[in-house]
Design a protein around this motif. Structure first.
Motif, short mmCIF file in Angstrom:
data_model
loop_
_atom_site.label_atom_id
_atom_site.label_comp_id
_atom_site.label_asym_id
_atom_site.label_seq_id
_atom_site.Cartn_x
_atom_site.Cartn_y
_atom_site.Cartn_z
N PRO A 149 54.43 72.05 97.25
CA PRO A 149 55.63 72.64 96.66
C PRO A 149 55.39 73.22 95.26
O PRO A 149 56.00 74.24 94.90
CB PRO A 149 56.62 71.47 96.61
CG PRO A 149 56.24 70.64 97.78
CD PRO A 149 54.74 70.70 97.81
N PHE A 150 54.53 72.60 94.49
CA PHE A 150 54.23 73.15 93.16
C PHE A 150 53.58 74.52 93.27
O PHE A 150 53.90 75.43 92.49
CB PHE A 150 53.30 72.20 92.40
CG PHE A 150 52.83 72.75 91.08
CD1 PHE A 150 53.67 72.82 90.00
CD2 PHE A 150 51.52 73.22 90.94
CE1 PHE A 150 53.24 73.34 88.78
CE2 PHE A 150 51.08 73.74 89.73
CZ PHE A 150 51.94 73.80 88.64
N TYR A 151 52.69 74.70 94.23
CA TYR A 151 52.03 75.99 94.40
C TYR A 151 53.01 77.05 94.89
O TYR A 151 52.90 78.23 94.54
CB TYR A 151 50.85 75.85 95.36
CG TYR A 151 49.81 74.87 94.86
CD1 TYR A 151 48.96 75.20 93.81
CD2 TYR A 151 49.70 73.59 95.41
CE1 TYR A 151 48.01 74.30 93.34
CE2 TYR A 151 48.76 72.68 94.94
CZ TYR A 151 47.92 73.04 93.90
OH TYR A 151 46.99 72.14 93.43
N TYR A 152 53.99 76.63 95.72
CA TYR A 152 55.04 77.56 96.10
C TYR A 152 55.79 78.06 94.86
O TYR A 152 56.08 79.25 94.72
CB TYR A 152 56.06 76.89 97.03
CG TYR A 152 55.54 76.36 98.34
CD1 TYR A 152 54.39 76.90 98.93
CD2 TYR A 152 56.18 75.32 98.99
CE1 TYR A 152 53.92 76.40 100.14
CE2 TYR A 152 55.72 74.81 100.20
CZ TYR A 152 54.59 75.35 100.76
OH TYR A 152 54.12 74.86 101.95
N ALA A 153 56.11 77.12 93.97
CA ALA A 153 56.85 77.47 92.76
C ALA A 153 56.04 78.42 91.87
O ALA A 153 56.59 79.38 91.31
CB ALA A 153 57.23 76.21 91.99
N VAL A 154 54.74 78.16 91.75
CA VAL A 154 53.89 79.02 90.92
C VAL A 154 53.79 80.42 91.53
O VAL A 154 53.83 81.44 90.81
CB VAL A 154 52.49 78.40 90.76
CG1 VAL A 154 51.54 79.38 90.10
CG2 VAL A 154 52.58 77.11 89.94
N ALA A 155 53.66 80.50 92.85
CA ALA A 155 53.59 81.81 93.52
C ALA A 155 54.90 82.57 93.31
O ALA A 155 54.89 83.79 93.02
CB ALA A 155 53.31 81.62 95.01
N LEU A 156 56.02 81.88 93.44
CA LEU A 156 57.32 82.53 93.21
C LEU A 156 57.46 82.95 91.75
O LEU A 156 58.04 84.01 91.46
CB LEU A 156 58.44 81.57 93.61
CG LEU A 156 59.86 82.13 93.63
CD1 LEU A 156 59.95 83.31 94.59
CD2 LEU A 156 60.85 81.05 94.02
N LEU A 157 56.95 82.15 90.85
CA LEU A 157 56.96 82.50 89.43
C LEU A 157 56.24 83.82 89.20
O LEU A 157 56.75 84.70 88.50
CB LEU A 157 56.28 81.39 88.63
CG LEU A 157 55.92 81.69 87.16
CD1 LEU A 157 57.18 81.85 86.33
CD2 LEU A 157 55.05 80.59 86.58
N ALA A 158 55.07 83.98 89.79
CA ALA A 158 54.29 85.20 89.60
C ALA A 158 55.03 86.42 90.15
O ALA A 158 55.08 87.48 89.52
CB ALA A 158 52.93 85.05 90.28
N VAL A 159 55.62 86.26 91.33
CA VAL A 159 56.33 87.39 91.96
C VAL A 159 57.54 87.79 91.14
O VAL A 159 57.74 88.99 90.84
CB VAL A 159 56.75 87.03 93.40
CG1 VAL A 159 57.66 88.10 93.98
CG2 VAL A 159 55.52 86.85 94.29
N LEU A 160 58.36 86.82 90.76
CA LEU A 160 59.58 87.13 90.02
C LEU A 160 59.26 87.65 88.61
O LEU A 160 59.98 88.52 88.10
CB LEU A 160 60.47 85.90 89.94
CG LEU A 160 61.11 85.47 91.26
CD1 LEU A 160 61.94 84.20 91.07
CD2 LEU A 160 61.98 86.58 91.83
N TRP A 161 58.22 87.10 87.99
CA TRP A 161 57.84 87.62 86.67
C TRP A 161 57.47 89.10 86.78
O TRP A 161 57.90 89.92 85.95
CB TRP A 161 56.65 86.85 86.11
CG TRP A 161 56.20 87.39 84.79
CD1 TRP A 161 56.68 87.07 83.56
CD2 TRP A 161 55.19 88.40 84.58
NE1 TRP A 161 56.03 87.80 82.59
CE2 TRP A 161 55.11 88.63 83.18
CE3 TRP A 161 54.36 89.10 85.43
CZ2 TRP A 161 54.23 89.55 82.63
CZ3 TRP A 161 53.48 90.04 84.88
CH2 TRP A 161 53.43 90.25 83.50
N PHE A 162 56.71 89.44 87.78
CA PHE A 162 56.31 90.85 87.96
C PHE A 162 57.53 91.73 88.20
O PHE A 162 57.65 92.81 87.61
CB PHE A 162 55.32 90.97 89.12
CG PHE A 162 54.86 92.38 89.38
CD1 PHE A 162 53.86 92.94 88.60
CD2 PHE A 162 55.45 93.15 90.37
CE1 PHE A 162 53.44 94.26 88.80
CE2 PHE A 162 55.04 94.46 90.58
CZ PHE A 162 54.04 95.02 89.81
#
Length: 349
Positions: free
Chosen positions: A199-212
């Motif tokens: 779940p932490f890696y899901y959150a980090v991946a979503l962080l990268a997408v939304l930041w972009f």
């Protein structure tokens, strides 16, 4: 020989060596960097990162055998991923200038629906996930219909929708906790890499997408523009209503995704699971806005979630009573909203 008129110029040119020019450039860079640092400190932009590091060090020193351990940090990163995902959706909606108080109810509903469909009805896990997210999207569209279409205040609309969603979920899923989910569900939440749950890696991946999306695309710029100056956005030709509808969808689907991750992580679900997440999610959203002088952003939200978590867990490990942690969480929300508003004012000057 009499020196020509070019000689003084040659001497002056030789006096400005590449080394002296480089020294001046380095001094300018240091001065500008120092000025940016002072400005960040004055605006409060570094309050969340500094607070996160400071509290982590403090509680690690006070409780080295419990708080300051690798296992505890791995657990913190994993268990708070659901809150991070929920808060990301609310961050996008807040950037567009709206609120959603039904997000936590949607989280609980989606977790309960996945549990019911995969256990009682033996449904395929992917189909269960899709149905849960479709229900979340439907709630987002209903919220948008009333707020964008009929002009009802978003706080009133989503507060009412929270009750409606909770009631519907109780009627269909039931009030009891559903456990015993199949491995096809739990592997999406209980798999571990390097001691940290997926779940932490899901959150980090979503962080990268939304930041972009928010920081590097026209869509992100339009979302901020609508949130900060809706009338001006209309005047320049932006489709403000479409952007607002999209933001409501992002918040609800984000809540649904958080519910899916939660049920996969815990292996059990109840429709009441979402309630405790709403206050921390909004506290992190507003506290994180201080990182960028009052502008909502996913990086600030991500850091703020873990700041709140470290503070809450640290207080608990020190033996503080429950009311202290509640005062801490509620107080942080009030302070965060105030600081975010003041930061936005100072940033607009």
């Amino acid at each position: 020989m009499i020196p020509t008129s070019d000689a003084p110029n040659a001497v002056a040119t030789d006096a400005i060596s590449p080394e002296s020019t480089a020294t001046v450039d380095r001094r300018s860079v240091r001065r500008s960097a120092g000025g940016r640092l002072v400005g960040a400190l004055r605006s409060g932009s570094l309050a969340v990162p500094i607070g996160l590091v400071g509290l982590t060090v403090l509680f690690s020193v006070l409780r080295p055998a419990t708080f300051g351990t690798t296992a505890n940090f791995q657990s913190l990163l994993t268990t708070q991923a659901v809150l991070v995902i929920l808060a990301f959706g609310l961050t996008v909606l807040s950037a567009a200038g709206e609120f959603d108080l039904s997000a936590a109810a949607v989280l609980g509903m989606c977790a309960g629906v996945v549990a019911l469909l995969t256990t009682t009805h033996g449904m395929n896990v992917w189909l269960a996930f899709a149905i849960a997210l479709a229900l979340a999207a439907a709630v987002g569209l209903i919220n948008a219909l009333f707020v964008v279409g009929f002009g009802v205040d978003s706080l009133v609309t989503t507060l009412g929708m929270a009750t409606v969603v909770t009631g519907v979920a109780l009627g269909t899923v039931g009030p009891t906790t559903i456990g015993g989910l199949p491995e096809s569900v739990t592997r999406f939440g209980q798999t571990v890499f390097f001691g940290i749950g997926v779940p932490f890696y899901y959150a980090v991946a979503l962080l990268a997408v939304l930041w972009f999306v928010l920081q590097r695309t026209a869509t992100g710029r339009h979302i901020y523009f609508v949130g900060e100056a809706q009338t001006a956005a209309r005047l320049v030709g932006l489709n403000v209503n479409r952007i607002r509808v999209g933001a409501f969808l992002a918040a609800s689907v984000g809540a649904g995704l958080a519910g899916v991750v939660l049920v996969a992580q815990t292996g059990a679900a109840s429709t009441s699971y979402g309630g405790p997440y709403l206050l921390p999610a909004y506290a992190a959203t507003f506290l994180g806005a201080t990182v960028n002088r009052g502008r909502f952003g996913v990086v600030g939200t991500f850091l703020a979630v873990y700041l709140l978590t470290v503070g809450t867990q640290g207080l608990q490990m020190l033996g503080s009573p429950d009311w202290v942690t509640q005062v801490f969480s509620g107080g942080v929300l009030v302070i965060a909203v105030t600081v975010a508003k003041l930061s936005r004012r100072s940033g607009s000057r």
